[in-house]
Design a protein around this motif. Structure first.
Motif, PDB file in Angstrom:
ATOM      1  N   ALA A  29     -38.844  -3.052-107.268  1.00  0.00           N
ATOM      2  CA  ALA A  29     -37.966  -3.086-106.098  1.00  0.00           C
ATOM      3  C   ALA A  29     -36.719  -2.222-106.271  1.00  0.00           C
ATOM      4  N   ARG A  30     -36.270  -2.029-107.503  1.00  0.00           N
ATOM      5  CA  ARG A  30     -34.976  -1.368-107.705  1.00  0.00           C
ATOM      6  C   ARG A  30     -35.048  -0.124-108.577  1.00  0.00           C
ATOM      7  N   ALA A  31     -35.763  -0.227-109.711  1.00  0.00           N
ATOM      8  CA  ALA A  31     -35.759   0.904-110.656  1.00  0.00           C
ATOM      9  C   ALA A  31     -36.580   2.068-110.113  1.00  0.00           C
ATOM     10  N   ALA A  32     -37.739   1.763-109.519  1.00  0.00           N
ATOM     11  CA  ALA A  32     -38.567   2.831-108.946  1.00  0.00           C
ATOM     12  C   ALA A  32     -37.776   3.513-107.843  1.00  0.00           C
ATOM     13  N   GLY A  33     -37.724   4.815-107.877  1.00  0.00           N
ATOM     14  CA  GLY A  33     -36.957   5.541-106.873  1.00  0.00           C
ATOM     15  C   GLY A  33     -35.608   6.009-107.372  1.00  0.00           C
ATOM     16  N   SER A  34     -35.118   5.413-108.452  1.00  0.00           N
ATOM     17  CA  SER A  34     -33.874   5.913-109.055  1.00  0.00           C
ATOM     18  C   SER A  34     -34.207   7.173-109.842  1.00  0.00           C
ATOM     19  N   ALA A  35     -33.167   7.942-110.175  1.00  0.00           N
ATOM     20  CA  ALA A  35     -33.409   9.203-110.892  1.00  0.00           C
ATOM     21  C   ALA A  35     -33.867   8.936-112.321  1.00  0.00           C
ATOM     22  N   ALA A  36     -33.253   7.945-112.965  1.00  0.00           N
ATOM     23  CA  ALA A  36     -33.595   7.677-114.373  1.00  0.00           C
ATOM     24  C   ALA A  36     -33.311   6.232-114.735  1.00  0.00           C
ATOM     25  N   LEU A  37     -34.133   5.720-115.620  1.00  0.00           N
ATOM     26  CA  LEU A  37     -33.954   4.372-116.155  1.00  0.00           C
ATOM     27  C   LEU A  37     -33.802   4.481-117.670  1.00  0.00           C
ATOM     28  N   TYR A  38     -32.633   4.097-118.160  1.00  0.00           N
ATOM     29  CA  TYR A  38     -32.368   4.107-119.598  1.00  0.00           C
ATOM     30  C   TYR A  38     -32.468   2.681-120.130  1.00  0.00           C
ATOM     31  N   ILE A  39     -33.402   2.459-121.051  1.00  0.00           N
ATOM     32  CA  ILE A  39     -33.554   1.146-121.684  1.00  0.00           C
ATOM     33  C   ILE A  39     -32.957   1.280-123.084  1.00  0.00           C
ATOM     34  N   LEU A  40     -31.814   0.627-123.294  1.00  0.00           N
ATOM     35  CA  LEU A  40     -31.077   0.858-124.545  1.00  0.00           C
ATOM     36  C   LEU A  40     -31.339  -0.220-125.590  1.00  0.00           C
ATOM     37  N   GLY A  41     -32.589  -0.554-125.777  1.00  0.00           N
ATOM     38  CA  GLY A  41     -32.967  -1.405-126.907  1.00  0.00           C
ATOM     39  C   GLY A  41     -33.194  -2.866-126.596  1.00  0.00           C
ATOM     40  N   ASP A  42     -34.078  -3.465-127.395  1.00  0.00           N
ATOM     41  CA  ASP A  42     -34.432  -4.872-127.271  1.00  0.00           C
ATOM     42  C   ASP A  42     -34.946  -5.229-125.877  1.00  0.00           C
ATOM     43  N   LEU A  43     -35.782  -4.331-125.343  1.00  0.00           N
ATOM     44  CA  LEU A  43     -36.562  -4.696-124.153  1.00  0.00           C
ATOM     45  C   LEU A  43     -37.485  -5.844-124.548  1.00  0.00           C
ATOM     46  N   ALA A  61     -46.251  -1.653-115.607  1.00  0.00           N
ATOM     47  CA  ALA A  61     -45.176  -1.592-114.616  1.00  0.00           C
ATOM     48  C   ALA A  61     -44.241  -0.423-114.908  1.00  0.00           C
ATOM     49  N   LEU A  62     -43.959  -0.179-116.192  1.00  0.00           N
ATOM     50  CA  LEU A  62     -43.136   0.976-116.562  1.00  0.00           C
ATOM     51  C   LEU A  62     -43.853   2.268-116.206  1.00  0.00           C
ATOM     52  N   ALA A  63     -45.160   2.306-116.465  1.00  0.00           N
ATOM     53  CA  ALA A  63     -45.944   3.502-116.149  1.00  0.00           C
ATOM     54  C   ALA A  63     -45.903   3.794-114.652  1.00  0.00           C
ATOM     55  N   ALA A  64     -45.916   2.740-113.837  1.00  0.00           N
ATOM     56  CA  ALA A  64     -45.869   2.922-112.375  1.00  0.00           C
ATOM     57  C   ALA A  64     -44.521   3.499-111.952  1.00  0.00           C
ATOM     58  N   VAL A  65     -43.443   3.018-112.565  1.00  0.00           N
ATOM     59  CA  VAL A  65     -42.101   3.528-112.250  1.00  0.00           C
ATOM     60  C   VAL A  65     -42.012   5.010-112.629  1.00  0.00           C
ATOM     61  N   ALA A  66     -42.524   5.346-113.817  1.00  0.00           N
ATOM     62  CA  ALA A  66     -42.497   6.738-114.277  1.00  0.00           C
ATOM     63  C   ALA A  66     -43.359   7.614-113.362  1.00  0.00           C
ATOM     64  N   ALA A  67     -44.527   7.094-112.959  1.00  0.00           N
ATOM     65  CA  ALA A  67     -45.431   7.863-112.104  1.00  0.00           C
ATOM     66  C   ALA A  67     -44.810   8.111-110.730  1.00  0.00           C
ATOM     67  N   ALA A  68     -43.936   7.191-110.294  1.00  0.00           N
ATOM     68  CA  ALA A  68     -43.288   7.339-108.991  1.00  0.00           C
ATOM     69  C   ALA A  68     -42.115   8.329-109.048  1.00  0.00           C
ATOM     70  N   GLY A  69     -41.854   8.895-110.240  1.00  0.00           N
ATOM     71  CA  GLY A  69     -40.867   9.975-110.323  1.00  0.00           C
ATOM     72  C   GLY A  69     -39.560   9.624-111.001  1.00  0.00           C
ATOM     73  N   GLU A 236     -24.215  -3.931-111.536  1.00  0.00           N
ATOM     74  CA  GLU A 236     -24.959  -4.504-110.417  1.00  0.00           C
ATOM     75  C   GLU A 236     -25.740  -5.702-110.936  1.00  0.00           C
ATOM     76  N   ALA A 237     -25.620  -6.823-110.258  1.00  0.00           N
ATOM     77  CA  ALA A 237     -26.324  -8.040-110.692  1.00  0.00           C
ATOM     78  C   ALA A 237     -27.806  -7.954-110.353  1.00  0.00           C
ATOM     79  N   VAL A 238     -28.608  -8.573-111.165  1.00  0.00           N
ATOM     80  CA  VAL A 238     -30.046  -8.707-110.917  1.00  0.00           C
ATOM     81  C   VAL A 238     -30.310 -10.202-110.768  1.00  0.00           C
ATOM     82  N   CYS A 239     -30.706 -10.610-109.564  1.00  0.00           N
ATOM     83  CA  CYS A 239     -30.840 -12.037-109.297  1.00  0.00           C
ATOM     84  C   CYS A 239     -32.290 -12.420-109.043  1.00  0.00           C
ATOM     85  N   PRO A 240     -32.676 -13.583-109.545  1.00  0.00           N
ATOM     86  CA  PRO A 240     -34.028 -14.054-109.241  1.00  0.00           C
ATOM     87  C   PRO A 240     -34.114 -14.484-107.778  1.00  0.00           C
ATOM     88  N   LEU A 241     -35.285 -14.346-107.173  1.00  0.00           N
ATOM     89  CA  LEU A 241     -35.463 -14.749-105.782  1.00  0.00           C
ATOM     90  C   LEU A 241     -35.266 -16.246-105.648  1.00  0.00           C
TER      91      LEU A 241
END
Ligand code: OKV
Ligand code: MN
Length: 258
Positions: A29-43, A61-69, A236-241
């Motif tokens: 919902a959020r990361a896909a479509g952004s220019a870049a996603l930096y995961i800085l450890g302990d995913l 899911a990460l592969a889908a985000v990367a495939a979407a650009g 930016e907060a990430v909230c559960p539905l």
């Protein structure tokens, strides 16, 4: 838009189902479509080798985000330091060494996981040197998956006991280490995670103002992302539905049906 997202310390594990669901939802919902996603450890809370398919859902899911650009960048943390080339190939994530300097709106910014800054925790730094030793890693990777899982479970048990003994100060960054690293890399801005103490610190380097942005850890009740866009940085907060039962204010008695 030209947004770059920074996250760290999700500590995903098979037992943390609601957290995993929150992250998968946020990726789509959020990361896909952004220019870049930096995961800085302990995913991941633990990683014993790329042949372990415990996290295949997250990898897809990460592969889908990367495939979407979206450019996906992955830095090792102190727990998922064994994430390797096969993970990178499967997910489309490019691995970043710790530390890495990037350009953010014309300004050089240093990215780290953060554990290298915790120099007061001598026992941890000793552990780090041991498990990051290439020969030790080569020997570990040669063991069957079941044995690696068993060893990892032992490490985690022993670590939980050791953590309980440590004071808060020992587990925070060392101010001298921060200064040294920022100066060595010629930056006046640093982004890292690891300490689970989200804050925006202002400090002085040679009399000039500098900044240290600490990323928040995530839980099933929510997370946080640092968003860089148009030369600005915001959280930016990430909230559960659906928030978990027992979190936040106690809920009132339900009204009677009418
Ligand atoms: C990661 C941490 C567990 C901290 C072991 C060689 C050795 C790798 C490993 C085993 C543990 C990662 C891979 C894990 C980090 C812990 C507990 C504390 C403080 C060896 C190479 F030495 F046994 F040969 N490991 N796992 N900890 O469970 O993901 O960072 S882990
Ligand atoms: Mn960490």
């Amino acid at each position: 838009p030209d947004e770059r997202l920074f996250i760290a310390d999700l500590h995903l594990s098979p037992e943390r189902e609601r957290l995993t669901a929150l992250f998968l939802e946020w990726l789509q919902a959020r990361a896909a479509g952004s220019a870049a996603l930096y995961i800085l450890g302990d995913l991941f809370d633990a990683w014993v080798g790329d042949d372990d398919d415990t996290y295949h859902q997250v990898e897809s899911a990460l592969a889908a985000v990367a495939a979407a650009g979206t450019r996906c960048l992955f830095m090792h943390g102190n727990r998922d330091f064994l994430v390797g080339r096969r993970f990178a190939r499967r997910t489309g994530c490019q691995r970043l060494r710790d530390p890495t300097r990037i350009d953010l709106g014309g300004e050089p910014v240093l990215l780290m996981h953060g554990d290298l800054l915790c120099t007061d925790d001598v026992a941890y730094q000793r552990f780090r040197r041991r498990v990051r030793n290439p020969l030790v890693q080569w020997l570990f990777r040669r063991q069957p998956l079941a044995k690696r899982r068993r060893i990892a479970a032992e490490y985690r048990q022993r670590s939980a006991a050791a953590m309980a003994e440590k004071t808060d100060a020992i587990m925070d960054v060392n101010a001298d280490a921060v200064q040294r690293l920022m100066q060595a890399h010629g930056v006046s801005r640093l982004i890292h995670g690891h300490t689970h103490r989200p804050a925006d610190h202002e400090l002085r380097l040679d009399g000039a103002v500098a900044y240290r942005h600490v990323l928040a850890d995530w839980s099933a009740d929510g997370g946080e992302v640092l968003v860089a866009a148009n030369a600005s940085l915001r959280r930016e907060a990430v909230c559960p539905l659906r928030p978990s039962a027992g979190s936040g204010a106690p809920s009132p008695m339900p009204a009677p049906d009418r």
